[in-house]
Design an enzyme around this catalytic site. Structure first.
Site, PDB file in Angstrom:
ATOM      1  CB  CYS A  36      11.677  34.771 -17.910  1.00 11.72           C
ATOM      2  SG  CYS A  36      11.339  35.809 -16.672  1.00 11.72           S
ATOM      3  CB  CYS A  81       4.782  25.845 -20.446  1.00  6.96           C
ATOM      4  SG  CYS A  81       5.865  25.847 -18.843  1.00  6.96           S
TER       5      CYS A  81
HETATM    6  C1  SAM Z   1       9.759  29.120 -18.422  1.00  6.32           C
HETATM    7  S1  SAM Z   1      11.445  29.353 -18.185  1.00  6.32           S
HETATM    8  C2  SAM Z   1      12.107  30.515 -19.684  1.00  6.32           C
HETATM    9  C3  SAM Z   1      11.793  29.380 -20.855  1.00  6.32           C
HETATM   10  C4  SAM Z   1      12.869  30.190 -22.067  1.00  6.32           C
HETATM   11  N1  SAM Z   1      12.042  31.505 -22.363  1.00  6.32           N
HETATM   12  C5  SAM Z   1      12.922  29.344 -23.422  1.00  6.32           C
HETATM   13  O1  SAM Z   1      12.226  29.483 -24.366  1.00  6.32           O
HETATM   14  O2  SAM Z   1      13.959  28.485 -23.425  1.00  6.32           O
HETATM   15  C6  SAM Z   1      11.440  30.586 -16.862  1.00  6.32           C
HETATM   16  C7  SAM Z   1      12.827  31.263 -16.652  1.00  6.32           C
HETATM   17  O3  SAM Z   1      12.577  32.421 -15.942  1.00  6.32           O
HETATM   18  C8  SAM Z   1      13.610  32.420 -14.838  1.00  6.32           C
HETATM   19  N2  SAM Z   1      13.106  33.465 -14.083  1.00  6.32           N
HETATM   20  C9  SAM Z   1      12.254  33.300 -12.992  1.00  6.32           C
HETATM   21  N3  SAM Z   1      12.191  34.545 -12.232  1.00  6.32           N
HETATM   22  C10 SAM Z   1      13.040  35.401 -12.933  1.00  6.32           C
HETATM   23  C11 SAM Z   1      13.062  36.727 -12.623  1.00  6.32           C
HETATM   24  N4  SAM Z   1      12.585  37.534 -11.468  1.00  6.32           N
HETATM   25  N5  SAM Z   1      14.097  37.480 -13.427  1.00  6.32           N
HETATM   26  C12 SAM Z   1      14.535  36.801 -14.495  1.00  6.32           C
HETATM   27  N6  SAM Z   1      14.373  35.618 -14.917  1.00  6.32           N
HETATM   28  C13 SAM Z   1      13.633  34.850 -14.150  1.00  6.32           C
HETATM   29  C14 SAM Z   1      14.107  30.943 -14.620  1.00  6.32           C
HETATM   30  O4  SAM Z   1      15.278  30.933 -14.177  1.00  6.32           O
HETATM   31  C15 SAM Z   1      13.578  30.163 -16.024  1.00  6.32           C
HETATM   32  O5  SAM Z   1      14.870  30.008 -16.553  1.00  6.32           O
END
Ligand code: SAM
Length: 440
Positions: free
Chosen positions: A255, A375
């Site tokens: 993600c 977070c």
């Molecule tokens: C907490 S953020 C990630 C922050 C990132 N790891 C960083 O350090 O910049 C969570 C991310 O998960 C993505 N996301 C949510 N559900 C997902 C899924 N089923 N598969 C892939 N990405 C997903 C969201 O679009 C979001 O960008």
């Protein structure tokens, strides 16, 4: 067409955030675009951040000052008054200027007939300020300016830490840089920043970090264009340590957007990284950041849990699941989370985290390491999520933090399967990590 001043723009933007459900992160750049002077842009940001942070308190205060509430009848006027109170109460601007400019903004917003009301309300606040503030402090919800559901949940999860958590959420976060060790060093960049009069200090727990004493436009700092650093909170910077990367490993960042941790992984080790995010629209910015930093990773838009759609069958030695979560640990950076997150969101997030954990675990090589991160400071998304996963996954084992880096031994608070940092603790965001290993 009249050009709106900073207070009128603030009122419109705050109405979109506080009453229209829009995100401050998206509203602020659009609202700033019309302001040429950097000082106006800084004032707009300060008003919007503090007004969002203290909205739930100021909203109650305003109801006490008004004979009839305005929020439904005239959201912009309601928010203009909230912005006016914010300037007096939290930005400590001279009260006569804050009142005069707010009255002026009412005219700019074509609410000339309400200019007298705006003047009277703000002046009444100034006259009765002490008694009004004492009354607001008497109620724990208005004192901390948090929604009821969140305070109740935190009270349940962390009764002893509750006051510290609420304070941490209401204290603006420092600016953390992550130095790109492929381009420079913490010492070298620190020296160059200090030579320009910018106070920049290293942090004992984050070997790539520099903490800036004052918030600033980082794109104008020396080395930004050259990819020498990025902005990233210290808690997020620990992911690269906790993954214990080895050269040549295949790493999945499941993600990944906006890509802070992907980039740090690539800065740290010569590994091959596949970074997924289900939001295709977020990938161009990731590409752009990696290019600026001089790094390479494979980026794909995919639902990480739908592994049949994207996995080639070759196991990963490292998997990072930085899961979608309540973001309850980063309220100090995104105060509008208080206004937008609902109690009912949590169960949906917990089941999505579970779906991702269960779908990704089979992709981890035997002996490989899986880092679960959020977070969040809610136990359902953290400790309870991982306890449930360990109970149903016989080949998963929990690894203690200190195994690789004794400096992290005391980071945050130990829970049975991970560590929880509270907002502001160690100068960092509220964050949870669990390190899992696949046993044969
Ligand atoms: C907490 S953020 C990630 C922050 C990132 N790891 C960083 O350090 O910049 C969570 C991310 O998960 C993505 N996301 C949510 N559900 C997902 C899924 N089923 N598969 C892939 N990405 C997903 C969201 O679009 C979001 O960008």
């Amino acid at each position: 067409m009249t050009t709106l001043g900073v207070r009128a723009i603030a009122a419109q933007a705050l109405a979109q955030v506080a009453l229209g459900g829009e995100s401050l992160r998206l509203v602020l750049p659009k609202a700033s675009a019309g302001l040429a002077d950097p000082r106006d842009r800084a004032l707009l940001a300060a008003i919007l951040f503090d007004a969002s942070r203290w909205y739930l308190r100021l909203d109650v205060l305003l109801d006490r000052l008004l004979a009839k509430p305005l929020r439904k009848r005239d959201p912009e006027l309601h928010c203009l008054l909230i912005a006016g109170l914010t300037q007096i109460r939290y930005l400590n601007l001279p009260s006569h200027a804050a009142v005069a400019e707010t009255v002026n903004a009412a005219r700019e917003l074509r609410r000339t007939q309400f200019a007298g009301l705006v003047n009277a309300i703000l002046r009444r606040y100034l006259r009765e300020r002490e008694a009004l503030e004492i009354a607001l402090d008497a109620d724990p919800l208005t004192r901390s300016s948090h929604p009821r559901w969140l305070v109740e949940r935190l009270q349940h999860d962390w009764p002893q830490q509750l006051p510290e958590i609420l304070d941490g959420n209401n204290t603006p976060a420092p600016l953390w840089l992550r130095v790109n060790r492929r381009r420079t060093t913490v010492t070298d960049l620190g020296e160059r920043l200090r030579a320009q009069g910018i106070e920049a200090t290293p942090h004992p727990l984050c070997i790539d970090a520099l903490l800036l004493a004052q918030s600033t436009d980082v794109t104008r700092l020396p080395g930004f264009v050259e990819g020498e650093f990025s902005v990233q909170d210290g808690a997020a910077q620990l992911a690269a340590d906790l993954l214990a990367l080895q050269p040549g490993q295949r790493v999945l960042d499941a993600c990944a957007a906006p890509g802070g941790k992907t980039a740090h992984i690539c800065e740290r080790a010569d590994v091959s990284v596949l970074a997924l995010d289900k939001e295709a629209a977020r990938l161009p910015r990731m590409h752009e950041n990696l290019r600026r930093l001089g790094l390479t990773a494979e980026l794909r838009a995919a639902d990480a849990a739908a592994t049949a759609d994207w996995w080639d069958g070759v196991p990963f030695q490292r998997i990072l699941l930085d899961a979608p979560c309540s973001a309850s640990g980063i309220i100090r950076r995104q105060p509008d989370i208080k206004l937008h997150r609902r109690a009912t969101d949590i169960a949906t997030l917990v089941s999505e985290q579970k779906r991702l954990l269960d779908a990704l675990w089979p992709l981890l090589a035997s002996g490989g390491r899986f880092l679960y991160a959020t977070c969040s400071i809610l136990q359902a998304e953290n400790e309870q999520q991982i306890a449930g996963f360990l109970a149903r996954t016989p080949n998963a084992r929990n690894i203690a933090f200190a195994a690789d880096n004794s400096a992290l031994e005391n980071w945050g608070m130990a829970t049975p399967s991970g560590r929880q940092n509270f907002p502001g603790q160690n100068g960092m965001d509220g964050f949870f990590y669990a390190i899992l290993e696949k046993v044969a």
